[in-house]
Design a protein around this motif. Structure first.
Motif, PDB file in Angstrom:
ATOM      1  N   ALA A   1      49.400  40.343  42.467  1.00  0.00           N
ATOM      2  CA  ALA A   1      47.939  40.250  42.528  1.00  0.00           C
ATOM      3  C   ALA A   1      47.530  38.788  42.466  1.00  0.00           C
ATOM      4  CB  ALA A   1      47.314  41.033  41.376  1.00  0.00           C
ATOM      5  N   LEU A   2      46.331  38.488  42.969  1.00  0.00           N
ATOM      6  CA  LEU A   2      45.827  37.120  42.988  1.00  0.00           C
ATOM      7  C   LEU A   2      44.508  37.038  42.231  1.00  0.00           C
ATOM      8  CD1 LEU A   2      46.458  36.245  46.764  1.00  0.00           C
ATOM      9  CD2 LEU A   2      47.968  35.803  44.817  1.00  0.00           C
ATOM     10  N   ALA A   3      44.284  35.878  41.608  1.00  0.00           N
ATOM     11  CA  ALA A   3      43.026  35.634  40.896  1.00  0.00           C
ATOM     12  C   ALA A   3      42.638  34.172  41.079  1.00  0.00           C
ATOM     13  CB  ALA A   3      43.165  35.958  39.415  1.00  0.00           C
ATOM     14  N   LEU A   4      41.336  33.899  41.008  1.00  0.00           N
ATOM     15  CA  LEU A   4      40.851  32.529  41.161  1.00  0.00           C
ATOM     16  C   LEU A   4      40.947  31.748  39.856  1.00  0.00           C
ATOM     17  CD1 LEU A   4      37.754  33.058  43.478  1.00  0.00           C
ATOM     18  CD2 LEU A   4      40.127  32.588  44.092  1.00  0.00           C
ATOM     19  N   SER A   5      41.005  32.451  38.710  1.00  0.00           N
ATOM     20  CA  SER A   5      41.178  31.809  37.414  1.00  0.00           C
ATOM     21  C   SER A   5      42.153  32.640  36.597  1.00  0.00           C
ATOM     22  CB  SER A   5      39.838  31.677  36.680  1.00  0.00           C
ATOM     23  OG  SER A   5      39.250  32.957  36.489  1.00  0.00           O
ATOM     24  N   GLU A   6      42.769  32.042  35.602  1.00  0.00           N
ATOM     25  CA  GLU A   6      43.780  32.757  34.833  1.00  0.00           C
ATOM     26  C   GLU A   6      43.141  33.804  33.935  1.00  0.00           C
ATOM     27  OE1 GLU A   6      47.553  31.975  31.816  1.00  0.00           O
ATOM     28  OE2 GLU A   6      46.075  30.384  32.161  1.00  0.00           O
ATOM     29  N   PRO A   7      43.459  35.079  34.148  1.00  0.00           N
ATOM     30  CA  PRO A   7      42.945  36.115  33.252  1.00  0.00           C
ATOM     31  C   PRO A   7      43.805  36.185  31.988  1.00  0.00           C
ATOM     32  CG  PRO A   7      44.191  37.115  35.018  1.00  0.00           C
ATOM     33  CD  PRO A   7      44.221  35.633  35.261  1.00  0.00           C
ATOM     34  N   LEU A   8      43.176  36.157  30.827  1.00  0.00           N
ATOM     35  CA  LEU A   8      43.918  36.145  29.575  1.00  0.00           C
ATOM     36  C   LEU A   8      43.979  37.518  28.929  1.00  0.00           C
ATOM     37  CD1 LEU A   8      42.563  32.786  28.106  1.00  0.00           C
ATOM     38  CD2 LEU A   8      44.664  33.176  29.398  1.00  0.00           C
ATOM     39  N   ASP A   9      42.921  38.312  29.072  1.00  0.00           N
ATOM     40  CA  ASP A   9      42.880  39.643  28.470  1.00  0.00           C
ATOM     41  C   ASP A   9      43.405  40.667  29.465  1.00  0.00           C
ATOM     42  OD1 ASP A   9      41.762  38.538  26.200  1.00  0.00           O
ATOM     43  OD2 ASP A   9      39.718  38.784  26.949  1.00  0.00           O
ATOM     44  N   THR A  10      44.725  40.669  29.654  1.00  0.00           N
ATOM     45  CA  THR A  10      45.347  41.560  30.630  1.00  0.00           C
ATOM     46  C   THR A  10      46.747  41.907  30.156  1.00  0.00           C
ATOM     47  OG1 THR A  10      46.107  41.746  32.921  1.00  0.00           O
ATOM     48  CG2 THR A  10      46.133  39.558  31.956  1.00  0.00           C
ATOM     49  N   SER A  11      47.239  43.049  30.623  1.00  0.00           N
ATOM     50  CA  SER A  11      48.616  43.446  30.295  1.00  0.00           C
ATOM     51  C   SER A  11      49.632  42.781  31.202  1.00  0.00           C
ATOM     52  CB  SER A  11      48.750  44.974  30.408  1.00  0.00           C
ATOM     53  OG  SER A  11      48.550  45.385  31.751  1.00  0.00           O
ATOM     54  N   ILE A  12      49.178  42.083  32.236  1.00  0.00           N
ATOM     55  CA  ILE A  12      50.088  41.428  33.176  1.00  0.00           C
ATOM     56  C   ILE A  12      50.631  40.156  32.523  1.00  0.00           C
ATOM     57  CG2 ILE A  12      50.315  40.363  35.438  1.00  0.00           C
ATOM     58  CD1 ILE A  12      48.095  42.175  36.419  1.00  0.00           C
ATOM     59  N   SER A  13      51.926  40.134  32.259  1.00  0.00           N
ATOM     60  CA  SER A  13      52.512  39.033  31.478  1.00  0.00           C
ATOM     61  C   SER A  13      52.875  37.817  32.312  1.00  0.00           C
ATOM     62  CB  SER A  13      53.756  39.533  30.732  1.00  0.00           C
ATOM     63  OG  SER A  13      54.691  40.086  31.635  1.00  0.00           O
ATOM     64  N   ASN A  14      53.094  37.979  33.618  1.00  0.00           N
ATOM     65  CA  ASN A  14      53.479  36.846  34.460  1.00  0.00           C
ATOM     66  C   ASN A  14      52.263  36.337  35.218  1.00  0.00           C
ATOM     67  OD1 ASN A  14      56.415  36.675  34.012  1.00  0.00           O
ATOM     68  ND2 ASN A  14      56.425  38.727  34.885  1.00  0.00           N
ATOM     69  N   ARG A  15      51.856  35.094  34.891  1.00  0.00           N
ATOM     70  CA  ARG A  15      50.697  34.471  35.535  1.00  0.00           C
ATOM     71  C   ARG A  15      51.088  33.040  35.889  1.00  0.00           C
ATOM     72  NH1 ARG A  15      49.018  37.017  30.944  1.00  0.00           N
ATOM     73  NH2 ARG A  15      48.765  35.044  29.810  1.00  0.00           N
ATOM     74  N   LEU A  16      51.127  32.732  37.167  1.00  0.00           N
ATOM     75  CA  LEU A  16      51.616  31.441  37.651  1.00  0.00           C
ATOM     76  C   LEU A  16      50.563  30.779  38.532  1.00  0.00           C
ATOM     77  CD1 LEU A  16      55.150  32.718  38.707  1.00  0.00           C
ATOM     78  CD2 LEU A  16      54.647  31.397  36.643  1.00  0.00           C
ATOM     79  N   SER A  17      50.363  29.496  38.336  1.00  0.00           N
ATOM     80  CA  SER A  17      49.381  28.748  39.113  1.00  0.00           C
ATOM     81  C   SER A  17      50.017  28.222  40.392  1.00  0.00           C
ATOM     82  CB  SER A  17      48.847  27.583  38.281  1.00  0.00           C
ATOM     83  OG  SER A  17      47.933  26.806  39.033  1.00  0.00           O
ATOM     84  N   GLY A  18      49.323  28.430  41.522  1.00  0.00           N
ATOM     85  CA  GLY A  18      49.853  27.979  42.802  1.00  0.00           C
ATOM     86  C   GLY A  18      48.756  27.675  43.800  1.00  0.00           C
ATOM     87  N   THR A  19      49.173  27.426  45.029  1.00  0.00           N
ATOM     88  CA  THR A  19      48.244  27.090  46.111  1.00  0.00           C
ATOM     89  C   THR A  19      48.588  27.913  47.344  1.00  0.00           C
ATOM     90  OG1 THR A  19      48.075  24.816  45.282  1.00  0.00           O
ATOM     91  CG2 THR A  19      47.311  25.227  47.529  1.00  0.00           C
ATOM     92  N   ILE A  20      47.581  28.484  47.980  1.00  0.00           N
ATOM     93  CA  ILE A  20      47.809  29.282  49.186  1.00  0.00           C
ATOM     94  C   ILE A  20      48.326  28.376  50.305  1.00  0.00           C
ATOM     95  CG2 ILE A  20      46.713  30.694  50.981  1.00  0.00           C
ATOM     96  CD1 ILE A  20      44.750  31.685  48.895  1.00  0.00           C
ATOM     97  N   SER A  21      49.475  28.743  50.863  1.00  0.00           N
ATOM     98  CA  SER A  21      50.067  27.948  51.944  1.00  0.00           C
ATOM     99  C   SER A  21      49.941  28.631  53.300  1.00  0.00           C
ATOM    100  CB  SER A  21      51.547  27.679  51.647  1.00  0.00           C
ATOM    101  OG  SER A  21      52.271  28.897  51.551  1.00  0.00           O
TER     102      SER A  21
END
Length: 326
Positions: free
Chosen positions: A178-198
């Motif tokens: 899944a993709l998000a514009l900002s880091e969601p903190l209140d979520t069960s998803i444990s893997n959140r990585l910052s990147g750039t659409i290529s």
């Protein structure tokens, strides 16, 4: 190079306990291991494995995969393994050759091809995804979790039975990202990585778009709806957060780091004793290598010899474990 010795094959494939068993008493996984041993003792120049796991149920497949990894790493043989299962491809291969209607559709290093959006058209949109090389950074036995480190961040995964510092290969399907514009903190998803659409590709005649996101040296793929692309304003160069659950991570040993170690006492890579299966029926005095039980069981694992070996000779310098997906 030195000949492959029977004792080495027996020890590597864990066949010592099977030598006195009758062929009819062997399980499907045991017959496959025996067939691999027989092929190795033919001193092949190249090993061709034609769907060796196809007839096995998931537990037996999981049992046999480490042995195939051991064969690949221990004897330095080029291996061509024909498979329809991309999890097997991810775990065992370095190079990928994809066949479509009898022709080579794509070929190249697995890590380069796996995130290619064009691959989805050949293996299925929802089977395509990301394959990256990582290293085991830490285990949390109390929670049953492993932390993996790669060039781009860290990934949480279910506990991996291997030592800290071991290289490991990780697969994340595009359908699980899944993709998000900002880091969601209140979520069960444990893997959140910052990147750039290529890269962003909208498929004609369908509701989906393929989005590739660069995270360090890794390239993650996500399948989202075109409605999501419009709503979030996704474009090439836009920063986003890549998110996926730990349960969505498939992890397997990369080349040179097969998990099972064989000695007089069986143990896994973390030093824990592996239980020895109890024979279910009677025994016999001759070895499995002397029977045709594997052939009767439909095992198709054979050495490439003669003209086949000569035709495959150019591969030996560069291919350690190749996959062919029909």
């Amino acid at each position: 190079k030195p000949a492959i010795q029977p004792d080495d094959v027996i020890g590597l494939l864990g066949l010592g306990e099977l030598l006195k068993r009758r062929p009819a008493t062997l399980s499907g996984g045991e017959r496959q291991r025996t067939a691999i041993g027989r092929a190795l003792l033919a001193q092949p120049a190249l090993l061709l494995m034609d769907e060796p796991l196809a007839s096995l149920d998931p537990p037996r497949k999981a049992e046999l995969l480490p042995y195939i990894e051991q064969v690949r790493d221990a004897f330095g043989l080029p291996v061509i393994l024909i498979s329809h299962d991309f999890d097997e491809v991810m775990r065992l291969s370095d190079h990928l050759v994809i066949m479509d209607r009898g022709r080579v559709a794509r070929y190249g290093p697995l890590l380069d091809l796996a995130p290619d959006p064009a691959l989805a058209l050949l293996i299925g949109r929802f089977e395509a995804g990301t394959v990256i090389d990582a290293v085991i950074a830490e285990h949390d036995d109390s929670l049953g979790m492993t932390r993996l480190r790669f060039d781009g961040g860290e990934i949480s995964a279910p506990l991996v039975a291997a030592e800290v510092g071991r290289p490991i290969r990780v697969r994340v399907r595009a359908r699980d990202v899944a993709l998000a514009l900002s880091e969601p903190l209140d979520t069960s998803i444990s893997n959140r990585l910052s990147g750039t659409i290529s890269e962003l590709i909208e498929r004609d005649g369908g509701p989906f778009a393929d989005v590739s996101v660069r995270v360090g040296a890794a390239l993650f793929r996500a399948v989202v709806t075109i409605e999501t692309v419009r709503r979030l304003g996704l474009t090439v160069g836009k920063p986003v957060w890549v998110m996926f659950k730990a349960a969505a991570v498939s992890a397997g040993m990369s080349k040179g780091s097969s998990c099972i170690r064989w000695s007089s006492r069986r143990s896994d890579c973390r030093g824990r004793k592996v239980p020895t299966p109890t024979p279910r029926l009677s025994r016999r005095t001759s070895t499995p290598f002397e029977s045709s039980a594997s052939r009767r069981a439909g095992v198709r694992c054979r050495p490439a010899v003669g003209a086949a070996a000569e035709a495959a000779a150019p591969l030996q310098a560069s291919v350690s474990a190749a996959k062919v997906v029909w």
